[in-house]
Design a protein around this motif. Structure first.
Motif, PDB file in Angstrom:
ATOM      1  N   PHE A 169     -69.890  28.237 -34.932  1.00  0.00           N
ATOM      2  CA  PHE A 169     -69.933  27.722 -33.569  1.00  0.00           C
ATOM      3  C   PHE A 169     -69.551  26.241 -33.543  1.00  0.00           C
ATOM      4  O   PHE A 169     -68.849  25.781 -32.648  1.00  0.00           O
ATOM      5  N   TYR A 170     -70.011  25.517 -34.553  1.00  0.00           N
ATOM      6  CA  TYR A 170     -69.687  24.083 -34.611  1.00  0.00           C
ATOM      7  C   TYR A 170     -68.176  23.883 -34.659  1.00  0.00           C
ATOM      8  O   TYR A 170     -67.618  23.083 -33.900  1.00  0.00           O
ATOM      9  N   GLY A 171     -67.500  24.626 -35.539  1.00  0.00           N
ATOM     10  CA  GLY A 171     -66.057  24.474 -35.672  1.00  0.00           C
ATOM     11  C   GLY A 171     -65.328  24.840 -34.395  1.00  0.00           C
ATOM     12  O   GLY A 171     -64.392  24.156 -33.980  1.00  0.00           O
ATOM     13  N   CYS A 172     -65.757  25.928 -33.745  1.00  0.00           N
ATOM     14  CA  CYS A 172     -65.100  26.364 -32.508  1.00  0.00           C
ATOM     15  C   CYS A 172     -65.311  25.346 -31.390  1.00  0.00           C
ATOM     16  O   CYS A 172     -64.376  24.975 -30.684  1.00  0.00           O
ATOM     17  N   CYS A 173     -66.556  24.873 -31.231  1.00  0.00           N
ATOM     18  CA  CYS A 173     -66.861  23.892 -30.174  1.00  0.00           C
ATOM     19  C   CYS A 173     -66.111  22.588 -30.413  1.00  0.00           C
ATOM     20  O   CYS A 173     -65.618  21.961 -29.477  1.00  0.00           O
TER      21      CYS A 173
ATOM     22  N   GLN B 165     -59.869  27.114 -38.389  1.00  0.00           N
ATOM     23  CA  GLN B 165     -61.087  27.784 -38.828  1.00  0.00           C
ATOM     24  C   GLN B 165     -61.056  28.055 -40.333  1.00  0.00           C
ATOM     25  O   GLN B 165     -62.048  27.844 -41.032  1.00  0.00           O
ATOM     26  N   ALA B 166     -59.902  28.510 -40.840  1.00  0.00           N
ATOM     27  CA  ALA B 166     -59.774  28.839 -42.261  1.00  0.00           C
ATOM     28  C   ALA B 166     -59.927  27.593 -43.137  1.00  0.00           C
ATOM     29  O   ALA B 166     -60.611  27.629 -44.163  1.00  0.00           O
ATOM     30  N   VAL B 167     -59.276  26.490 -42.753  1.00  0.00           N
ATOM     31  CA  VAL B 167     -59.388  25.251 -43.528  1.00  0.00           C
ATOM     32  C   VAL B 167     -60.823  24.739 -43.463  1.00  0.00           C
ATOM     33  O   VAL B 167     -61.402  24.311 -44.479  1.00  0.00           O
ATOM     34  N   ASN B 168     -61.418  24.787 -42.295  1.00  0.00           N
ATOM     35  CA  ASN B 168     -62.790  24.319 -42.101  1.00  0.00           C
ATOM     36  C   ASN B 168     -63.767  25.098 -42.977  1.00  0.00           C
ATOM     37  O   ASN B 168     -64.705  24.533 -43.545  1.00  0.00           O
ATOM     38  N   ASP B 169     -63.535  26.414 -43.111  1.00  0.00           N
ATOM     39  CA  ASP B 169     -64.413  27.253 -43.922  1.00  0.00           C
ATOM     40  C   ASP B 169     -64.157  27.077 -45.419  1.00  0.00           C
ATOM     41  O   ASP B 169     -65.089  27.121 -46.222  1.00  0.00           O
TER      42      ASP B 169
END
Length: 257
Positions: free
Chosen positions: A11-15, A172-176
């Motif tokens: 949720f943090y990454g999406c927001c 999202q992929a890089v963030n994860d």
């Protein structure tokens, strides 16, 4: 009107992706979350998700793209977005409806929680198809330009919508992946599993890396255009910080033993 749906874990990454840039993002409405800070917003979504810890991919991220010929007011966009959420069964849950101003056509980003206000899981089965059918119904209901009209403008709109999805999926992929990496080579291997290639820009004829881009399918983006932390300088800084943290973490674990 075209619907695209992405489900995710963070949720943090999406927001952060949807709401951080206040020059492009206008929040039309939120329910159950604090909208003045993407950090607090992500926290509020996460608190609800924890009521059903087994639901790992609780993030709903929908994109509604309007045809260039349709000029829709904010009030109308908000009405359509809420009816869309109702149509796909995302009800009695937290959500945020955000208009973006960074393209030449109108579009919305919708963030929702697949864990509702009672702690029950909302089904995400066939959520992409449900979104497309809802968009088709609402297009007819509100007399918008249907996506079936395959002219050059519509083709461009479809490409733009796919581009937005690719950009977010890379983010999202890089963030994860980045927290699990020690080197750029580690990051390359992790992203290849997600179908994402890394491309480097070198300084002159040297091997000094000057820039980084990410490619998924037919779309490629400079790291800095996805997020400032995903420039080559930002990624190298993160990797270096993680390496420096390893001895400290090892020492703490040794003390616990």
């Amino acid at each position: 009107m075209i619907s695209k749906v992405i489900t995710g874990k963070s949720f943090y990454g999406c927001c952060r992706y949807v709401c951080q840039d206040q020059q492009r993002a206008v929040i039309l409405e939120s329910e159950g979350v604090r909208e003045y800070s993407f950090l607090k917003m992500g926290h509020d979504f996460e608190i609800n998700r924890q009521q059903s810890p087994g639901k790992h991919k609780a993030v709903f991220h929908g994109i509604l793209s309007f045809h260039p010929d349709d000029k829709v007011t904010d009030e109308k966009m908000l009405q359509i977005a809420k009816e869309y959420l109702q149509n796909i069964g995302l009800t009695d849950t937290q959500y945020v409806i955000v208009k973006h101003n960074d393209t030449n056509h109108q579009h919305l980003h919708l963030i929702g929680n697949f864990v509702n206000n009672k702690g029950k899981v909302i089904s995400d089965s066939w959520i992409g198809l449900r979104g497309k059918k809802a968009a088709q119904r609402l297009t007819q209901q509100h007399k918008l330009t249907p996506s079936e009209e395959k002219n050059i403008k519509q083709t461009n709109l479809e490409a733009l919508s796919n581009e937005q999805v690719a950009r977010y999926e890379i983010y999202q992929a890089v963030n994860d992946a980045l927290p699990r990496c020690k080197t750029l080579s580690d990051l390359e291997k992790q992203l290849l599993k997600e179908g994402i290639d890394i491309q480097y820009k070198f300084k002159g004829d040297t091997q000094q890396v000057q820039g980084i881009s990410f490619k998924k399918g037919s779309f490629a983006f400079k790291g800095s255009s996805i997020d400032r932390k995903m420039s080559i300088a930002g990624i190298e800084k993160t990797l270096q910080q993680q390496l420096q943290q390893e001895p400290k973490q090892a020492n703490r674990q040794g003390l616990r033993r």
